[in-house]
Design a protein around this motif. Sequence first.
Motif, short mmCIF file in Angstrom:
data_model
loop_
_atom_site.label_atom_id
_atom_site.label_comp_id
_atom_site.label_asym_id
_atom_site.label_seq_id
_atom_site.Cartn_x
_atom_site.Cartn_y
_atom_site.Cartn_z
N GLU A 29 0.85 -1.19 -0.03
CA GLU A 29 -0.07 -0.06 -0.15
C GLU A 29 0.83 1.18 -0.03
O GLU A 29 1.86 1.30 0.88
N PRO A 30 0.31 2.27 -0.76
CA PRO A 30 1.27 3.54 -0.85
C PRO A 30 0.89 4.36 0.47
O PRO A 30 -0.27 4.12 0.94
N ALA A 32 1.06 7.96 2.09
CA ALA A 32 1.16 9.42 1.65
C ALA A 32 1.23 10.08 3.18
O ALA A 32 2.09 9.89 3.68
N GLY A 33 0.15 10.85 3.63
CA GLY A 33 0.19 11.47 4.83
C GLY A 33 0.07 10.55 5.92
O GLY A 33 0.30 10.93 7.23
N GLY A 34 -0.52 9.51 5.68
CA GLY A 34 -0.65 8.40 6.83
C GLY A 34 -1.82 8.67 7.78
O GLY A 34 -2.01 7.99 8.70
N GLN A 35 -2.63 9.73 7.53
CA GLN A 35 -3.65 10.19 8.48
C GLN A 35 -4.81 9.37 8.35
O GLN A 35 -5.55 9.23 9.46
N SER A 36 -5.06 8.60 7.23
CA SER A 36 -6.03 7.61 7.25
C SER A 36 -5.54 6.07 7.53
O SER A 36 -5.95 5.38 8.04
N LEU A 37 -4.25 6.08 6.63
CA LEU A 37 -3.94 4.46 6.69
C LEU A 37 -3.20 4.26 8.06
O LEU A 37 -3.42 3.01 8.38
N THR A 111 -2.81 14.58 2.54
CA THR A 111 -2.38 14.88 1.01
C THR A 111 -3.58 14.64 0.10
O THR A 111 -4.67 14.07 0.60
N ALA A 123 -15.44 12.53 2.67
CA ALA A 123 -14.40 13.78 2.44
C ALA A 123 -14.81 14.64 1.49
O ALA A 123 -15.48 14.53 0.61
N GLU A 124 -14.13 15.92 1.80
CA GLU A 124 -14.36 16.99 1.10
C GLU A 124 -13.53 16.96 -0.33
O GLU A 124 -14.20 17.48 -1.32
N VAL A 167 -2.08 7.46 -7.73
CA VAL A 167 -2.44 8.84 -8.13
C VAL A 167 -1.40 9.61 -8.11
O VAL A 167 -0.66 9.68 -7.20
N TYR A 193 -15.99 14.73 9.90
CA TYR A 193 -16.47 14.49 8.34
C TYR A 193 -18.00 14.80 8.55
O TYR A 193 -18.65 14.78 9.65
#
Lengths: 280, 791
Positions: A29-30, A32-37, A111, A123-124, A167, A193
Amino acid sequence: MKAPDFDYQSPETLEAALALLADADGMAEPLAGGQSLMPMMNFRLAAPETLVDLNGIPGLSGVAIEDSWVAIGATTRYCDLEDDKEVIEAVPLIAKVLPHIAHAAIRNRGTIGGSIALADPAAEMPAVLLALGGEVVLQSASARRTVKADDFFLGIYETVREPEELVVAVRLPKAKPHDRFGFHEIVRRHGDYAMAGCIVAADATLAGVRVAFFGVGDRPLRAERAEDALAGSDGGPAALHAAVAALSDLECDGDVSTSADTKRHLAGVALKRAFSELTA
Amino acid sequence: MTNPLTLYDRPNSYIGHSVPRPDARRLSEGRGRFVDDKVLPRMVHAAFVRSDMAHARITSIDISDAKNSPGVIAVWTGADLAPHVEPYVGVLSHLAGLRSAPQMPLADDVARWQGEPLAMIVATSRALAEDAVALVTVEYEELPAACDMETALDPDAPVIHQEFGSNLAWERTVDVGDTKAAFSRTDVTLVERELRFGRHTGVTLEARAAIADFDPSEDHLTFHYSGQAPHMMQFIFAKHLGLAEENVRIIAEDVGGSFGIKIHTYGDEIATAIASRLLKRPVKFVADRHESFLTDIHARDHVVHGKMAVTQDGQIAALAFDDVTGIGPFSMYPRTSAIEANQVLNLTGAPYDIENYHARARVVFQNKNMMCQYRAVGHPIAMAICDGLLEDAAAAIGLDPVEIRRRNLMRDDSYPRASASGMKLDDLSHQKALERLVDMMRYEALREDQARLRNEGVFRGIGFCSMVEVTNPSPMFYGIGGAPIASQDGATIRLDAGGGIQVSSSVTEQGQGTNTILAQIAADIFGVDLDRVRIKTGDTEVTPYGGGTWASRGAGIGGEAMLQAAVALKEQVLDVAAVILQAKPDDLDIKAGKITDTDGTERMDLSDLARTVYYRGNELPSDLKPELIATRHYRVTDFPFVFTNGAMAAHVEVDTDTGIIRVLDFWAVEDCGRVLNPLLVDEQIRGGVVQGIGGALYEECLYSEDGQMLNTTMADYLVPMSAEMPDIHVAHIETPTKTSVLGAKGAGEAGTGGAPGAILNAVNDALRPLNSSLWQMPMTPERVLKALGKV
Ligand SMILES: Cc1cc2nc3c(=O)[nH]c(=O)nc-3n(C[C@H](O)[C@H](O)[C@H](O)COP(=O)(O)OP(=O)(O)OC[C@H]3O[C@@H](n4cnc5c(N)ncnc54)[C@H](O)[C@@H]3O)c2cc1C
């Protein structure tokens, strides 16, 4: 909870990252910001064998302003967009939306590519992409493709992205003079959310209108019947009323504390408020 | 202490002042010593396999793969641990008729709630233990579950404990005067409502955490515990693990919030102690957030049918209600899960003159997580019932909500007296508090704003709550019923050779500032600067014996013991000083660490005196045997509880399109007797109000019909956050309690007890012109919209 054991890779080039994903057979898994992963891994809802950290790849973040598009690199962080005057001038909607995404600490890491790839229906950013008619640039070790927002989101956390694809950029059309944008989200606490959120993008005369919802269904939703009710109208109470009535077939889903009917009602409220906030 | 001014006038007058917390710097520099910060040699980590089902027979548990998982040291099921523990039953004799079944740390045969521990894994890290948890296969035979407390008493409901024949755990009725006659009077107006209070929990920043460290060479258990009642836990571990009480040491250093959550017997914590004993090495268990939501006790969960009759001039003619509350499959041990309902019966209507009062509570078993004492036990229910109905009745007869209180509140000069339910009351100030409140909130102007804004389509509401709080309990709360819970507390104070003082106390600190209060009292009464006081709490091996912290008793009871000890030490020191200085004790004083004449002239340093006593005793007469240490204990006598009172008001705005309620302002006037530290008291009130707002608007443990908790993350379980919180304006009336010299009552739970009632009333005030009302907490957007008929 603690995440299960995993391998960590920090490739220095996009090619290396894509090669890692291609070889992983869907088990990488990539990051990125890690805030969800990271929370998902700690909850053991995600258990990748390998994390491919995108943060060290030069060129994957940053903004390129083109003639009629703005291309935002996947690992560009919310906080960098918030501070970027050129982006805000080119895509004014971003400035309205960003303060509503989580909290400053999360925007410091999160990100745009991560949000689009994750495709959280509440999510927005996915809704911004949809409302503006943007595009997602996907790349794998063997190919690169560009997918329109309308075709990208499939369901909860589900997109057309293949596991070996990244992406790499999100493309948003530049606002034309006199384009107007409205954004409204209904939250019980700032930074949550949305229970329901709506984005309206319109041109000067309301000839063209796009309406997108988030937080009401299994993905960001276009409301085409509502768009039809508004397009070409005078934007007065009758037109708005018709647009809200046209949400009757919006595909709403309930969640733990809010029923689908309530979601639909709130979608109507969000639409009215977003519409009334249309500004350039 | 008859004249408080003398205290404020001299050096070291800390009582009554907002001194900063001595431990603030340590904590803010990251030097806290919370359980999870501790790493002991050879320590291993526990994780639990928990029931996925609300009610099921466990047909098999396959632990073979888990045993072979990397890093795993031991895997045990309920049957494995059963021989090492004596089962526990959460009943108390003063709650007559209360019944509950024996509990074991791990369920054996039958699982009775989702989240109940079934098997324990110990491994070299928590992550590896969790890996092994995933490898345990549990086979269940699903049993019919009684999840809904409202149907759990139906004749055809599945019975959780067959031996009881029904799911009724306890029932009590209070019947005073003649409510029937009062309700049938023709000259009264009746209001009748069903009030619903959701289940919520106390979300502590630091989750439940434990390290058990058993030393077989001494048959001794050290238990590092994040909690609030060390001596109670000492008893529990000793009794149920079969150890001598003196061989159990409970250490509770820094604790990151507790709110009543960490004062109960949890199976996973008992299992952790057993594991350490079996493995002869330290075992750590730290609940993760998911486990916290599933297994930390839940609170509230009441459905109340309430009825009030008022005369045309607004006198309460009668109050009656019937409360059903669900407590999960067992009554929690050792405090029991009947205390909350008991409090509801005892406290409802307690601020008012009520002659006819009928109240019934039924406490029912159900297949959900257990319910027990959380901050302001029973109070928010009791206050919302009476004040909710009172404002409803006021509206029905066209009387202002303040005016109806003026006509019904107990008069400030009417004490001592009793409440309708028979609670002994003294030193209360409802009338003063209400008038102060009305004044500070600029009530008239607020009403004018409200009327003006209504014409603009803005729906604002103002709601009140007059409340009492149970504080400083006597043995009548628990001890009388056989609970191993002390109601007395002790403090020890020692003068050291360097002239500083060491203080230890059996009350505890969970972040509320108890240690600060103790230091203030010790320094003030004895006569040293605050920075010369070292405080030790939370260690059964070194502190005096006592109850710890609950029911807002730390300052009122622990503080009084501290005061008495400091007075005693001062007397001892002055006796010695008098000999050394050839003066009379009465002519001497202690100020800022110096022995002085009463006019303040310095005579000698405390350290000189102490060094003389400790090092050069030869200089003293041989019949002088100074101790330089004193211990005093204190308990409340004559009253079962020391009640406090308050008046609160909320100003809210209801968005009638979204159903979202915004609290614009909140006011609290509180009488906690002597205010020892205004900053700390104000923060207690504010923190309490925020938790009350949480219960009123946000927090709810949501369950599916089949007993699965649906929101076990901080994303789905909403706690109140600072951005949404209003300014909370706090003022005090000080009516010291006559039960102690210090005069301090408790203050910790008032906000939580009173805020929900005030919010409920404010919301209904806002909805009234729309002919709607809402009687269910939390008042979520969806519920507001339903009340308005919009969805
Ligand atoms: C308390 C809290 C509140 C939040 N509130 C909101 C909110 O109100 N609104 C909101 O929109 N979000 C919210 N978020 C989520 C936050 O915005 C996330 O950061 C964001 O959605 C994901 O971005 P990320 O960079 O952190 O992605 P990560 O967490 O790193 O990744 C998310 C997922 O996307 C994948 N991924 C990441 N980058 C790529 C890529 N370039 N190509 C392919 N796949 C990729 C990852 O593999 C992972 O599966 C909140 C988060 C928290 C912790």
